[in-house]
Motif scaffolding. Structure first.
Motif, PDB file in Angstrom:
ATOM      1  N   ILE A  32      64.807  -7.133 -20.363  1.00 57.25           N
ATOM      2  CA  ILE A  32      65.263  -6.604 -19.081  1.00 57.25           C
ATOM      3  C   ILE A  32      65.846  -5.207 -19.249  1.00 57.25           C
ATOM      4  N   LEU A  33      66.652  -5.018 -20.309  1.00 60.13           N
ATOM      5  CA  LEU A  33      67.254  -3.710 -20.547  1.00 60.13           C
ATOM      6  C   LEU A  33      66.207  -2.666 -20.920  1.00 60.13           C
ATOM      7  N   ILE A  34      65.188  -3.071 -21.662  1.00 63.55           N
ATOM      8  CA  ILE A  34      64.107  -2.138 -21.996  1.00 63.55           C
ATOM      9  C   ILE A  34      63.420  -1.661 -20.719  1.00 63.55           C
ATOM     10  N   LEU A  35      63.097  -2.599 -19.833  1.00 62.42           N
ATOM     11  CA  LEU A  35      62.432  -2.243 -18.583  1.00 62.42           C
ATOM     12  C   LEU A  35      63.341  -1.395 -17.696  1.00 62.42           C
ATOM     13  N   LEU A  36      64.642  -1.729 -17.655  1.00 67.12           N
ATOM     14  CA  LEU A  36      65.584  -0.924 -16.881  1.00 67.12           C
ATOM     15  C   LEU A  36      65.670   0.497 -17.422  1.00 67.12           C
ATOM     16  N   SER A  37      65.659   0.616 -18.745  1.00 67.03           N
ATOM     17  CA  SER A  37      65.725   1.937 -19.360  1.00 67.03           C
ATOM     18  C   SER A  37      64.534   2.792 -18.953  1.00 67.03           C
ATOM     19  N   VAL A  38      63.345   2.185 -18.966  1.00 65.43           N
ATOM     20  CA  VAL A  38      62.149   2.925 -18.569  1.00 65.43           C
ATOM     21  C   VAL A  38      62.214   3.291 -17.088  1.00 65.43           C
ATOM     22  N   VAL A  39      62.707   2.376 -16.263  1.00 63.84           N
ATOM     23  CA  VAL A  39      62.839   2.661 -14.827  1.00 63.84           C
ATOM     24  C   VAL A  39      63.805   3.816 -14.598  1.00 63.84           C
ATOM     25  N   PHE A  40      64.933   3.848 -15.339  1.00 60.55           N
ATOM     26  CA  PHE A  40      65.902   4.930 -15.202  1.00 60.55           C
ATOM     27  C   PHE A  40      65.278   6.278 -15.550  1.00 60.55           C
ATOM     28  N   VAL A  41      64.476   6.289 -16.630  1.00 60.85           N
ATOM     29  CA  VAL A  41      63.815   7.531 -17.022  1.00 60.85           C
ATOM     30  C   VAL A  41      62.859   7.997 -15.923  1.00 60.85           C
ATOM     31  N   MET A  42      62.144   7.065 -15.329  1.00 63.70           N
ATOM     32  CA  MET A  42      61.201   7.406 -14.266  1.00 63.70           C
ATOM     33  C   MET A  42      61.937   7.918 -13.032  1.00 63.70           C
ATOM     34  N   TRP A  62      74.034   5.266 -20.404  1.00 60.35           N
ATOM     35  CA  TRP A  62      75.016   5.105 -21.473  1.00 60.35           C
ATOM     36  C   TRP A  62      75.272   3.637 -21.797  1.00 60.35           C
ATOM     37  N   ILE A  63      75.318   2.798 -20.778  1.00 63.67           N
ATOM     38  CA  ILE A  63      75.527   1.365 -21.011  1.00 63.67           C
ATOM     39  C   ILE A  63      74.381   0.795 -21.849  1.00 63.67           C
ATOM     40  N   ILE A  64      73.155   1.135 -21.468  1.00 62.35           N
ATOM     41  CA  ILE A  64      71.992   0.635 -22.198  1.00 62.35           C
ATOM     42  C   ILE A  64      71.941   1.221 -23.604  1.00 62.35           C
ATOM     43  N   THR A  65      72.280   2.509 -23.742  1.00 67.54           N
ATOM     44  CA  THR A  65      72.261   3.147 -25.060  1.00 67.54           C
ATOM     45  C   THR A  65      73.283   2.513 -25.992  1.00 67.54           C
ATOM     46  N   ILE A  66      74.468   2.219 -25.471  1.00 70.10           N
ATOM     47  CA  ILE A  66      75.502   1.577 -26.294  1.00 70.10           C
ATOM     48  C   ILE A  66      75.049   0.182 -26.720  1.00 70.10           C
ATOM     49  N   PHE A  67      74.435  -0.555 -25.808  1.00 72.61           N
ATOM     50  CA  PHE A  67      73.934  -1.887 -26.154  1.00 72.61           C
ATOM     51  C   PHE A  67      72.891  -1.800 -27.258  1.00 72.61           C
ATOM     52  N   PHE A  68      71.963  -0.875 -27.125  1.00 76.79           N
ATOM     53  CA  PHE A  68      70.924  -0.739 -28.144  1.00 76.79           C
ATOM     54  C   PHE A  68      71.490  -0.216 -29.463  1.00 76.79           C
ATOM     55  N   SER A  69      72.544   0.554 -29.389  1.00 79.44           N
ATOM     56  CA  SER A  69      73.191   1.014 -30.621  1.00 79.44           C
ATOM     57  C   SER A  69      73.817  -0.158 -31.366  1.00 79.44           C
ATOM     58  N   LEU A  95      65.629   3.442 -33.639  1.00 83.24           N
ATOM     59  CA  LEU A  95      66.497   4.603 -33.849  1.00 83.24           C
ATOM     60  C   LEU A  95      66.138   5.737 -32.897  1.00 83.24           C
ATOM     61  N   LEU A  96      64.845   6.016 -32.758  1.00 85.65           N
ATOM     62  CA  LEU A  96      64.406   7.103 -31.883  1.00 85.65           C
ATOM     63  C   LEU A  96      64.760   6.834 -30.421  1.00 85.65           C
ATOM     64  N   SER A  97      64.792   5.577 -30.046  1.00 85.49           N
ATOM     65  CA  SER A  97      65.090   5.250 -28.656  1.00 85.49           C
ATOM     66  C   SER A  97      66.586   5.250 -28.373  1.00 85.49           C
ATOM     67  N   THR A  98      67.404   5.401 -29.410  1.00 81.39           N
ATOM     68  CA  THR A  98      68.855   5.340 -29.248  1.00 81.39           C
ATOM     69  C   THR A  98      69.525   6.697 -29.358  1.00 81.39           C
ATOM     70  N   ILE A  99      69.085   7.541 -30.293  1.00 80.14           N
ATOM     71  CA  ILE A  99      69.831   8.769 -30.611  1.00 80.14           C
ATOM     72  C   ILE A  99      69.707   9.903 -29.592  1.00 80.14           C
ATOM     73  N   PRO A 100      68.645  10.014 -28.771  1.00 83.97           N
ATOM     74  CA  PRO A 100      68.552  11.193 -27.904  1.00 83.97           C
ATOM     75  C   PRO A 100      69.745  11.403 -26.988  1.00 83.97           C
ATOM     76  N   LEU A 101      70.281  10.346 -26.406  1.00 86.17           N
ATOM     77  CA  LEU A 101      71.412  10.510 -25.500  1.00 86.17           C
ATOM     78  C   LEU A 101      72.650  10.994 -26.249  1.00 86.17           C
ATOM     79  N   TYR A 102      72.857  10.527 -27.482  1.00 84.37           N
ATOM     80  CA  TYR A 102      73.973  11.016 -28.290  1.00 84.37           C
ATOM     81  C   TYR A 102      73.795  12.497 -28.625  1.00 84.37           C
TER      82      TYR A 102
END
Length: 274
Positions: A32-42, A62-69, A95-102
């Protein structure tokens, strides 16, 4: 088994396994979080939506990024050979899906704006993690690999047909009808065979139209050939649905009812946790 070892195993079962209720629940949340992340980007790419909900989207990111971290760190801590996970395909994707926001948090300034936006778009790689939870994807992958030689032969045959038919059309139609070179005519043949039909070139002579009609009919048959090849391989191979991951080497793809890891020999079903 120490308390720390028990917790590591329990966390490993939740994160890496999909045969337990906790593991299935974790996979569902992750999906669910993966799909939400893609929706947010779109949604961010739509100026009107981004202007109105930029702050909410930013907080959600940020919430999703922290969870994935936290998930990435937990995956490292729960395996005995963390570097194998870190440098694996999914480890790099995680790793690539987590670090860009940081990185965008630390790199400020208009000169870095475009670079930061490009880095943040790497979060789309999270959608690749979806395949981890689709058991049939392994079967499809195997079918594609097994049918690869046949598909290569088929594509080579299509290329030969395109070259021959394109050359014939060049001779029949000529430059006055848009077929000004053999490569250009081969391009038209490929577009026609694949039933795309851009319409930028079309035969004008009766003989050319007759040849084009044959090529169009052949196109329908050509579409069905690779589908039949892959389907035959897909139906032939049985696939194991074992989702267990070795706690020692993080190897997966074990046989059904396997008791030991096929890579390092580690026991896959140690004593249950109470």
């Amino acid at each position: 088994m120490s308390i720390l070892s028990k917790w590591r195993k329990r966390l490993h079962d939740i994160i890496y396994e999909a045969d337990t209720p906790a593991g299935k629940g974790f996979d569902l949340i992750l999906l669910i979080l993966i799909l939400l992340s893609v929706v947010f980007v779109m949604l961010e790419s739509v100026p009107r939506i981004d202007a109105r909900y930029h702050e909410q989207l930013y907080i959600g990111e940020w919430i999703i990024t922290i969870f994935f971290s936290l998930e990435y760190i937990a995956r490292i801590l729960t395996v005995k050979k963390p570097f194998k996970y870190i440098f694996s395909f999914y480890g790099i994707i995680d790793l690539l899906s987590t670090i860009p926001l940081y990185i965008s948090f630390f790199l400020a300034g208009s000169s870095y704006l475009l670079t930061v936006r490009a880095l943040r778009l790497l979060r789309v790689f999270r959608i690749l993690k979806v395949t981890r939870y689709i058991g049939a994807s392994n079967k499809l992958k195997r079918a594609l690999l097994h049918s690869r030689p046949k598909i290569f032969v088929f594509l080579f045959a299509v290329l030969i047909i395109s070259i021959i038919a394109g050359t014939i059309m060049y001779l029949v139609e000529g430059e006055e009808n848009g077929f000004n070179s053999i490569p250009h005519s081969v391009y038209w043949c490929i577009v026609t065979l694949t039933t795309v039909g851009y319409g930028d070139i079309s035969p004008a002579t009766p003989l050319g139209q007759f040849i084009a009609s044959i090529i169009m009919i052949m196109g329908y048959g050509i579409i069905a050939v690779p589908t039949g090849i892959v389907t035959a391989e897909f139906a032939r191979d049985a696939i194991d649905i074992n989702t267990q991951s070795c706690t020692n080497c993080n190897e997966s793809k074990h046989k059904d009812n396997a008791k030991y890891c096929h890579s390092c020999g580690e026991e896959l079903n140690p004593e249950p946790l109470n």
